[in-house]
Design a protein around this motif. Structure first.
Motif, PDB file in Angstrom:
ATOM      1  N   ARG A   1       0.850  -1.189   0.000  1.00  0.00           N
ATOM      2  CA  ARG A   1       0.000   0.000   0.000  1.00  0.00           C
ATOM      3  C   ARG A   1       0.886   1.241   0.000  1.00  0.00           C
ATOM      4  NH1 ARG A   1      -3.315  -0.657   4.772  1.00  0.00           N
ATOM      5  NH2 ARG A   1      -4.240  -2.230   3.473  1.00  0.00           N
ATOM      6  N   PHE A   2       0.543   2.172  -0.843  1.00  0.00           N
ATOM      7  CA  PHE A   2       1.244   3.455  -0.890  1.00  0.00           C
ATOM      8  C   PHE A   2       0.226   4.548  -0.600  1.00  0.00           C
ATOM      9  CE2 PHE A   2       2.673   7.275  -3.097  1.00  0.00           C
ATOM     10  CZ  PHE A   2       3.930   7.421  -2.554  1.00  0.00           C
ATOM     11  N   THR A   3       0.504   5.371   0.376  1.00  0.00           N
ATOM     12  CA  THR A   3      -0.424   6.445   0.730  1.00  0.00           C
ATOM     13  C   THR A   3       0.329   7.761   0.893  1.00  0.00           C
ATOM     14  OG1 THR A   3      -0.214   5.961   3.096  1.00  0.00           O
ATOM     15  CG2 THR A   3      -2.022   4.900   1.951  1.00  0.00           C
ATOM     16  N   ILE A   4      -0.406   8.825   0.699  1.00  0.00           N
ATOM     17  CA  ILE A   4       0.120  10.170   0.969  1.00  0.00           C
ATOM     18  C   ILE A   4      -0.846  10.837   1.941  1.00  0.00           C
ATOM     19  CG2 ILE A   4       0.743  12.413   0.035  1.00  0.00           C
ATOM     20  CD1 ILE A   4       1.234  11.078  -2.661  1.00  0.00           C
ATOM     21  N   ASN A   5      -0.323  11.235   3.079  1.00  0.00           N
ATOM     22  CA  ASN A   5      -1.121  11.963   4.066  1.00  0.00           C
ATOM     23  C   ASN A   5      -0.757  13.441   3.984  1.00  0.00           C
ATOM     24  OD1 ASN A   5      -2.286   9.613   5.092  1.00  0.00           O
ATOM     25  ND2 ASN A   5      -0.593   9.284   6.497  1.00  0.00           N
ATOM     26  N   TYR A   6      -1.769  14.279   3.941  1.00  0.00           N
ATOM     27  CA  TYR A   6      -1.565  15.722   3.880  1.00  0.00           C
ATOM     28  C   TYR A   6      -1.967  16.332   5.216  1.00  0.00           C
ATOM     29  CZ  TYR A   6      -1.179  15.056  -1.136  1.00  0.00           C
ATOM     30  OH  TYR A   6      -0.788  14.634  -2.382  1.00  0.00           O
ATOM     31  N   PHE A   7      -1.072  17.135   5.758  1.00  0.00           N
ATOM     32  CA  PHE A   7      -1.337  17.850   6.994  1.00  0.00           C
ATOM     33  C   PHE A   7      -1.383  19.342   6.664  1.00  0.00           C
ATOM     34  CE2 PHE A   7       0.959  13.983   8.026  1.00  0.00           C
ATOM     35  CZ  PHE A   7       0.131  13.414   8.984  1.00  0.00           C
ATOM     36  N   VAL A   8      -2.529  19.954   6.855  1.00  0.00           N
ATOM     37  CA  VAL A   8      -2.735  21.354   6.493  1.00  0.00           C
ATOM     38  C   VAL A   8      -3.281  22.085   7.703  1.00  0.00           C
ATOM     39  CG1 VAL A   8      -3.938  22.900   4.909  1.00  0.00           C
ATOM     40  CG2 VAL A   8      -3.294  20.614   4.143  1.00  0.00           C
ATOM     41  N   ASN A   9      -2.769  23.307   7.938  1.00  0.00           N
ATOM     42  CA  ASN A   9      -3.334  24.111   9.027  1.00  0.00           C
ATOM     43  C   ASN A   9      -3.964  25.385   8.479  1.00  0.00           C
ATOM     44  OD1 ASN A   9      -1.255  25.898   8.533  1.00  0.00           O
ATOM     45  ND2 ASN A   9      -0.080  25.361  10.358  1.00  0.00           N
ATOM     46  N   SER A  10      -4.524  26.176   9.356  1.00  0.00           N
ATOM     47  CA  SER A  10      -5.301  27.346   8.936  1.00  0.00           C
ATOM     48  C   SER A  10      -4.440  28.514   8.447  1.00  0.00           C
ATOM     49  CB  SER A  10      -6.196  27.816  10.088  1.00  0.00           C
ATOM     50  OG  SER A  10      -5.389  28.161  11.207  1.00  0.00           O
ATOM     51  N   ILE A  11      -3.121  28.466   8.671  1.00  0.00           N
ATOM     52  CA  ILE A  11      -2.280  29.575   8.192  1.00  0.00           C
ATOM     53  C   ILE A  11      -1.584  29.237   6.871  1.00  0.00           C
ATOM     54  CG2 ILE A  11      -1.917  30.555  10.483  1.00  0.00           C
ATOM     55  CD1 ILE A  11       0.838  29.237  10.536  1.00  0.00           C
ATOM     56  N   GLY A  12      -1.956  28.101   6.262  1.00  0.00           N
ATOM     57  CA  GLY A  12      -1.469  27.786   4.930  1.00  0.00           C
ATOM     58  C   GLY A  12      -0.320  26.799   4.860  1.00  0.00           C
ATOM     59  N   SER A  13       0.136  26.311   5.985  1.00  0.00           N
ATOM     60  CA  SER A  13       1.204  25.308   5.931  1.00  0.00           C
ATOM     61  C   SER A  13       0.634  23.978   5.458  1.00  0.00           C
ATOM     62  CB  SER A  13       1.832  25.111   7.312  1.00  0.00           C
ATOM     63  OG  SER A  13       2.463  26.288   7.737  1.00  0.00           O
ATOM     64  N   CYS A  14       1.405  23.303   4.620  1.00  0.00           N
ATOM     65  CA  CYS A  14       0.973  22.007   4.084  1.00  0.00           C
ATOM     66  C   CYS A  14       2.170  21.052   4.067  1.00  0.00           C
ATOM     67  CB  CYS A  14       0.419  22.174   2.669  1.00  0.00           C
ATOM     68  SG  CYS A  14      -0.112  20.623   1.931  1.00  0.00           S
ATOM     69  N   ILE A  15       1.998  19.908   4.663  1.00  0.00           N
ATOM     70  CA  ILE A  15       3.034  18.874   4.690  1.00  0.00           C
ATOM     71  C   ILE A  15       2.448  17.620   4.058  1.00  0.00           C
ATOM     72  CG2 ILE A  15       4.487  17.418   6.151  1.00  0.00           C
ATOM     73  CD1 ILE A  15       4.407  19.668   8.237  1.00  0.00           C
ATOM     74  N   ALA A  16       3.180  17.065   3.114  1.00  0.00           N
ATOM     75  CA  ALA A  16       2.766  15.807   2.483  1.00  0.00           C
ATOM     76  C   ALA A  16       3.696  14.704   2.978  1.00  0.00           C
ATOM     77  CB  ALA A  16       2.831  15.910   0.973  1.00  0.00           C
ATOM     78  N   GLN A  17       3.118  13.660   3.523  1.00  0.00           N
ATOM     79  CA  GLN A  17       3.901  12.540   4.043  1.00  0.00           C
ATOM     80  C   GLN A  17       3.593  11.299   3.195  1.00  0.00           C
ATOM     81  OE1 GLN A  17       2.542  10.766   7.715  1.00  0.00           O
ATOM     82  NE2 GLN A  17       4.642  10.430   8.386  1.00  0.00           N
ATOM     83  N   GLU A  18       4.613  10.792   2.497  1.00  0.00           N
ATOM     84  CA  GLU A  18       4.452   9.578   1.709  1.00  0.00           C
ATOM     85  C   GLU A  18       4.787   8.374   2.565  1.00  0.00           C
ATOM     86  OE1 GLU A  18       6.964   9.981  -1.675  1.00  0.00           O
ATOM     87  OE2 GLU A  18       5.645  11.414  -2.652  1.00  0.00           O
ATOM     88  N   ARG A  19       4.007   7.323   2.405  1.00  0.00           N
ATOM     89  CA  ARG A  19       4.221   6.138   3.227  1.00  0.00           C
ATOM     90  C   ARG A  19       3.954   4.878   2.407  1.00  0.00           C
ATOM     91  NH1 ARG A  19       2.609   5.056   9.334  1.00  0.00           N
ATOM     92  NH2 ARG A  19       2.861   2.826   9.303  1.00  0.00           N
ATOM     93  N   ILE A  20       4.830   3.899   2.576  1.00  0.00           N
ATOM     94  CA  ILE A  20       4.644   2.609   1.922  1.00  0.00           C
ATOM     95  C   ILE A  20       4.570   1.534   3.000  1.00  0.00           C
ATOM     96  CG2 ILE A  20       7.108   2.211   1.659  1.00  0.00           C
ATOM     97  CD1 ILE A  20       6.479   0.780  -0.962  1.00  0.00           C
ATOM     98  N   GLU A  21       3.692   0.584   2.800  1.00  0.00           N
ATOM     99  CA  GLU A  21       3.569  -0.546   3.716  1.00  0.00           C
ATOM    100  C   GLU A  21       3.587  -1.822   2.890  1.00  0.00           C
ATOM    101  OE1 GLU A  21       0.028  -0.143   6.035  1.00  0.00           O
ATOM    102  OE2 GLU A  21       0.579   1.836   6.747  1.00  0.00           O
ATOM    103  N   ILE A  22       4.471  -2.736   3.250  1.00  0.00           N
ATOM    104  CA  ILE A  22       4.600  -4.017   2.564  1.00  0.00           C
ATOM    105  C   ILE A  22       4.448  -5.117   3.599  1.00  0.00           C
ATOM    106  CG2 ILE A  22       6.110  -5.498   1.210  1.00  0.00           C
ATOM    107  CD1 ILE A  22       7.570  -2.879   0.402  1.00  0.00           C
ATOM    108  N   ASN A  23       3.583  -6.087   3.329  1.00  0.00           N
ATOM    109  CA  ASN A  23       3.374  -7.207   4.236  1.00  0.00           C
ATOM    110  C   ASN A  23       3.335  -8.495   3.445  1.00  0.00           C
ATOM    111  OD1 ASN A  23       2.874  -5.661   6.728  1.00  0.00           O
ATOM    112  ND2 ASN A  23       1.120  -4.921   5.597  1.00  0.00           N
ATOM    113  N   GLY A  24       3.916  -9.529   4.013  1.00  0.00           N
ATOM    114  CA  GLY A  24       3.875 -10.841   3.389  1.00  0.00           C
ATOM    115  C   GLY A  24       3.783 -11.913   4.451  1.00  0.00           C
ATOM    116  N   LYS A  25       3.145 -13.031   4.096  1.00  0.00           N
ATOM    117  CA  LYS A  25       3.022 -14.148   5.027  1.00  0.00           C
ATOM    118  C   LYS A  25       3.064 -15.444   4.226  1.00  0.00           C
ATOM    119  CE  LYS A  25      -0.942 -15.168   7.341  1.00  0.00           C
ATOM    120  NZ  LYS A  25      -1.959 -15.070   8.401  1.00  0.00           N
ATOM    121  N   PHE A  26       3.860 -16.387   4.704  1.00  0.00           N
ATOM    122  CA  PHE A  26       3.991 -17.678   4.057  1.00  0.00           C
ATOM    123  C   PHE A  26       3.818 -18.758   5.111  1.00  0.00           C
ATOM    124  CE2 PHE A  26       6.583 -21.330   2.877  1.00  0.00           C
ATOM    125  CZ  PHE A  26       6.055 -21.628   1.631  1.00  0.00           C
TER     126      PHE A  26
END
Length: 104
Positions: free
Chosen positions: A15-40
């Motif tokens: 899974r690849f996701t991007i989380n955006y953190f925005v506040n009321s004064i216009g700051s914006c942070i984009a956080q990219e995240r990858i999650e890999i899981n496997g089971k055998f």
């Protein structure tokens, strides 16, 4: 006794996701995240209803290279499940868990 091996389960999820953190004064942070899981899950079947299994998990939240060269770990999971067929049963054990002793 010749054990029979069968791969019971192979699960992969990424899974690849991007989380955006925005506040009321216009700051914006984009956080990219990858999650890999496997089971055998490796299952070795012996005589009668004797079945032993070993489960191997793999996960990462940084890169896909985690999945490279995992064949040795999977082969070891298969060997472990087959070795477990040779172990002798010690019988039934009763475990009493007191929630205060476990920190719950």
């Amino acid at each position: 006794m010749t054990p029979k091996f069968r791969p019971q389960m192979l699960v992969y999820d990424d899974r690849f996701t991007i989380n955006y953190f925005v506040n009321s004064i216009g700051s914006c942070i984009a956080q990219e995240r990858i999650e890999i899981n496997g089971k055998f899950r490796a299952i070795a079947c012996g005589e009668g209803a004797l079945v032993k299994q070993k489960i191997y998990y793999i996960s990462s939240n940084s890169h896909y290279n985690t999945l490279c060269n995992i064949d040795k770990q999977i082969i070891e999971a298969v060997k472990t499940s087959i070795r477990q067929l040779e172990t002798k049963s010690l019988g039934w054990w009763c475990i009493v868990m007191v929630k205060e002793a476990s920190g719950v």
